[in-house]
Write a protein that holds these residues in place. Sequence first.
Motif, PDB file in Angstrom:
ATOM      1  N   GLY A  81       0.813  -1.215   0.000  1.00  0.00           N
ATOM      2  CA  GLY A  81       0.000   0.000   0.000  1.00  0.00           C
ATOM      3  C   GLY A  81       0.842   1.258   0.000  1.00  0.00           C
ATOM      4  N   ALA A  82       2.174   1.090  -0.144  1.00  0.00           N
ATOM      5  CA  ALA A  82       3.058   2.263  -0.126  1.00  0.00           C
ATOM      6  C   ALA A  82       2.762   3.201  -1.284  1.00  0.00           C
ATOM      7  CB  ALA A  82       4.524   1.812  -0.184  1.00  0.00           C
ATOM      8  N   ALA A  83       2.505   2.644  -2.470  1.00  0.00           N
ATOM      9  CA  ALA A  83       2.209   3.481  -3.638  1.00  0.00           C
ATOM     10  C   ALA A  83       0.922   4.273  -3.418  1.00  0.00           C
ATOM     11  CB  ALA A  83       2.090   2.614  -4.891  1.00  0.00           C
ATOM     12  N   ALA A  84      -0.107   3.592  -2.889  1.00  0.00           N
ATOM     13  CA  ALA A  84      -1.374   4.279  -2.623  1.00  0.00           C
ATOM     14  C   ALA A  84      -1.204   5.356  -1.556  1.00  0.00           C
ATOM     15  CB  ALA A  84      -2.420   3.267  -2.181  1.00  0.00           C
ATOM     16  N   LYS A  85      -0.370   5.083  -0.540  1.00  0.00           N
ATOM     17  CA  LYS A  85      -0.136   6.054   0.524  1.00  0.00           C
ATOM     18  C   LYS A  85       0.543   7.306  -0.004  1.00  0.00           C
ATOM     19  CE  LYS A  85       0.114   7.768   4.651  1.00  0.00           C
ATOM     20  NZ  LYS A  85      -1.109   8.203   5.371  1.00  0.00           N
ATOM     21  N   ILE A  86       1.550   7.117  -0.856  1.00  0.00           N
ATOM     22  CA  ILE A  86       2.269   8.256  -1.434  1.00  0.00           C
ATOM     23  C   ILE A  86       1.304   9.135  -2.226  1.00  0.00           C
ATOM     24  CG2 ILE A  86       4.056   8.931  -3.095  1.00  0.00           C
ATOM     25  CD1 ILE A  86       5.541   6.316  -2.265  1.00  0.00           C
ATOM     26  N   ALA A  87       0.482   8.500  -3.068  1.00  0.00           N
ATOM     27  CA  ALA A  87      -0.473   9.255  -3.891  1.00  0.00           C
ATOM     28  C   ALA A  87      -1.499   9.971  -3.021  1.00  0.00           C
ATOM     29  CB  ALA A  87      -1.174   8.309  -4.865  1.00  0.00           C
ATOM     30  N   ASP A  88      -2.052   9.265  -2.047  1.00  0.00           N
ATOM     31  CA  ASP A  88      -3.082   9.842  -1.192  1.00  0.00           C
ATOM     32  C   ASP A  88      -2.546  11.017  -0.382  1.00  0.00           C
ATOM     33  OD1 ASP A  88      -5.722   9.832  -0.036  1.00  0.00           O
ATOM     34  OD2 ASP A  88      -4.816   9.033   1.780  1.00  0.00           O
ATOM     35  N   ASP A 214     -12.213   3.284  -3.119  1.00  0.00           N
ATOM     36  CA  ASP A 214     -12.127   2.595  -1.836  1.00  0.00           C
ATOM     37  C   ASP A 214     -11.729   3.600  -0.771  1.00  0.00           C
ATOM     38  OD1 ASP A 214     -10.583  -0.234  -3.423  1.00  0.00           O
ATOM     39  OD2 ASP A 214     -12.699   0.175  -3.041  1.00  0.00           O
ATOM     40  N   ASP A 215     -12.217   3.414   0.423  1.00  0.00           N
ATOM     41  CA  ASP A 215     -11.883   4.329   1.511  1.00  0.00           C
ATOM     42  C   ASP A 215     -10.468   4.039   1.975  1.00  0.00           C
ATOM     43  OD1 ASP A 215     -11.725   5.992   3.623  1.00  0.00           O
ATOM     44  OD2 ASP A 215     -13.392   5.126   4.769  1.00  0.00           O
ATOM     45  N   LEU A 216      -9.532   4.887   1.522  1.00  0.00           N
ATOM     46  CA  LEU A 216      -8.136   4.658   1.843  1.00  0.00           C
ATOM     47  C   LEU A 216      -7.865   4.746   3.338  1.00  0.00           C
ATOM     48  CD1 LEU A 216      -6.473   6.651  -1.068  1.00  0.00           C
ATOM     49  CD2 LEU A 216      -6.667   4.181  -0.836  1.00  0.00           C
ATOM     50  N   GLU A 220      -5.173  -0.522   5.882  1.00  0.00           N
ATOM     51  CA  GLU A 220      -3.997  -0.499   6.749  1.00  0.00           C
ATOM     52  C   GLU A 220      -2.789  -0.074   5.918  1.00  0.00           C
ATOM     53  OE1 GLU A 220      -1.420  -3.510   9.607  1.00  0.00           O
ATOM     54  OE2 GLU A 220      -3.311  -4.163   8.720  1.00  0.00           O
ATOM     55  N   LEU A 221      -2.658   1.226   5.726  1.00  0.00           N
ATOM     56  CA  LEU A 221      -1.562   1.746   4.924  1.00  0.00           C
ATOM     57  C   LEU A 221      -0.387   2.127   5.826  1.00  0.00           C
ATOM     58  CD1 LEU A 221      -3.465   4.057   2.402  1.00  0.00           C
ATOM     59  CD2 LEU A 221      -2.703   1.709   2.079  1.00  0.00           C
ATOM     60  N   PRO A 222       0.834   2.050   5.296  1.00  0.00           N
ATOM     61  CA  PRO A 222       1.994   2.448   6.086  1.00  0.00           C
ATOM     62  C   PRO A 222       2.047   3.961   6.236  1.00  0.00           C
ATOM     63  CG  PRO A 222       2.642   1.944   3.837  1.00  0.00           C
ATOM     64  CD  PRO A 222       1.187   1.579   3.952  1.00  0.00           C
ATOM     65  N   SER A 223       2.933   4.438   7.099  1.00  0.00           N
ATOM     66  CA  SER A 223       3.140   5.878   7.204  1.00  0.00           C
ATOM     67  C   SER A 223       3.804   6.379   5.929  1.00  0.00           C
ATOM     68  CB  SER A 223       4.034   6.211   8.402  1.00  0.00           C
ATOM     69  OG  SER A 223       5.357   5.731   8.180  1.00  0.00           O
ATOM     70  N   PHE A 224       3.712   7.681   5.689  1.00  0.00           N
ATOM     71  CA  PHE A 224       4.315   8.233   4.475  1.00  0.00           C
ATOM     72  C   PHE A 224       5.829   8.029   4.485  1.00  0.00           C
ATOM     73  CE2 PHE A 224       6.196  11.821   2.099  1.00  0.00           C
ATOM     74  CZ  PHE A 224       5.660  11.537   0.846  1.00  0.00           C
ATOM     75  N   PHE A 225       6.460   8.209   5.630  1.00  0.00           N
ATOM     76  CA  PHE A 225       7.913   8.011   5.720  1.00  0.00           C
ATOM     77  C   PHE A 225       8.283   6.577   5.372  1.00  0.00           C
ATOM     78  CE2 PHE A 225      11.509   6.430   8.215  1.00  0.00           C
ATOM     79  CZ  PHE A 225      12.534   7.235   7.720  1.00  0.00           C
ATOM     80  N   ALA A 226       7.570   5.619   5.953  1.00  0.00           N
ATOM     81  CA  ALA A 226       7.865   4.220   5.673  1.00  0.00           C
ATOM     82  C   ALA A 226       7.609   3.888   4.209  1.00  0.00           C
ATOM     83  CB  ALA A 226       7.016   3.321   6.576  1.00  0.00           C
ATOM     84  N   ILE A 228       7.876   5.857   1.599  1.00  0.00           N
ATOM     85  CA  ILE A 228       8.814   6.494   0.656  1.00  0.00           C
ATOM     86  C   ILE A 228      10.255   6.040   0.846  1.00  0.00           C
ATOM     87  CG2 ILE A 228       9.497   8.514   2.035  1.00  0.00           C
ATOM     88  CD1 ILE A 228       8.334   8.618  -1.640  1.00  0.00           C
ATOM     89  N   ILE A 229      10.571   5.368   1.964  1.00  0.00           N
ATOM     90  CA  ILE A 229      11.960   5.054   2.277  1.00  0.00           C
ATOM     91  C   ILE A 229      12.591   4.099   1.257  1.00  0.00           C
ATOM     92  CG2 ILE A 229      11.494   3.087   3.802  1.00  0.00           C
ATOM     93  CD1 ILE A 229      14.152   5.849   4.349  1.00  0.00           C
ATOM     94  N   GLY A 230      11.826   3.103   0.775  1.00  0.00           N
ATOM     95  CA  GLY A 230      12.365   2.154  -0.206  1.00  0.00           C
ATOM     96  C   GLY A 230      12.812   2.826  -1.490  1.00  0.00           C
TER      97      GLY A 230
END
Length: 422
Positions: A81-88, A214-216, A220-226, A228-230
């Motif tokens: 869900g990292a990609a979705a988190k970054i976009a959101d 979908d209700d982002l 269970e999405l990661p934090s933005f820092f987590a 983007i770190i990869g």
Amino acid sequence: MDVQITTIGALLGLAVAITLIIKKLHPVYSLILGAVVGGVVGGAGLTGTVNVMMSGAKDIMPAILRIITSGVLAGVLIKTGAAAKIADQIVKTLGEKRALFALALSTMILTSVGVFIDVAVITVAPIALAISKRLGYSPILVLLAMIGGGKAGNVISPNPNTIAAAENFGVELSSLMMANIIPAIVGLAVTVLLTSLLAKKFKVEKSVEEVVADDLEAEELPSFFAAIIGPLVAIALLALRPIAGISVDPLIALPVGGLVGVVVMGKAKHTNEYITFGLTKMMPVALLLIGTGTVAGIIKASTLQATTINFLNAINMPAFLLAPFSGILMSAATASTTSGATIASATFGQAIMGVGISPLGGAAMVHTGATVLDHLPHGSFFHATAGATNMTIGQRLKLIPYESLIGLSMTIVSTIIYGIIL
């Protein structure tokens, strides 16, 4: 004695491949069959044709290996869900008033950190459709924002198209990524400008099925820092060459970034699941590139590049235009940034450098040129993006001129920088 294939044979082979793709035959087999027809008609005979096709496929194997290993990062970004988190996060930060810019920027960033452009669009699409419904934008408009941002991110990404162009011109991947930063910014700006100007033209169409995202927040999405770190780790490793003279191949950098990301996000126990998913995403591209390699072998062994150069000379066009022109031509033939950049750089690379263009400049111009017509209907990107936003073919066709304009703007800027100024 080296096999030489006629220009007519090479062009006929391309035409056969394109026709078969349009007729829904699998693109890999279409390309291979096109290569066979091109070689035989071009005078190489069956044995010579097979040898040339094998040679072309062999030349593209280093890029295929790098693409397969990049599936580690792609799988982690998508499945966690990292990609979705970054976009959101980007959309929330910029707000609804800058929604179209936020969508373009989100897709640009996702693509620039190594997510395939079609996957990036599919990832951002639920957010885009929710914004479309809430603010009264047409899905056509929000798709244009995502595609434009994706194109801008694609020319500065460690994606297969960049890897192939860097490999064929013999330049560092990180150097090529940085070379097109200014064209990418221009592409983003043109995207935002176009979507603003077209906001009234493309009003909400009732025929388009309304889809609620979908209700982002509930996921269970990661934090933005987590999240983007990869990608940051992967980009930092690739940047060691120009910064510190330490060369880390993308075959190593991209998987390491993915593994660091999955650990930081606390999902290490799912690593095998994520990288397997990433591999499934990369395998169709790897197979497509094998087919592309066979066609590239035919074109490379043909007189097509000499014919193209003679044509440019006959109409008194500057020699440096061979670089963007070849990228545009091959992207139109294959409807793919990756295949277009691969064939153009493999076929015309030596000729481009032979007229005095630097390897980095040639790679940059070919790469941006490959974004001009990579969205034509005989390619998968056209249909994947239409499906992501629930559009009919007719509605999706309306975007082609605007997509081409975005790619052309980046190509013009890259050509001015590397063909005229530098």
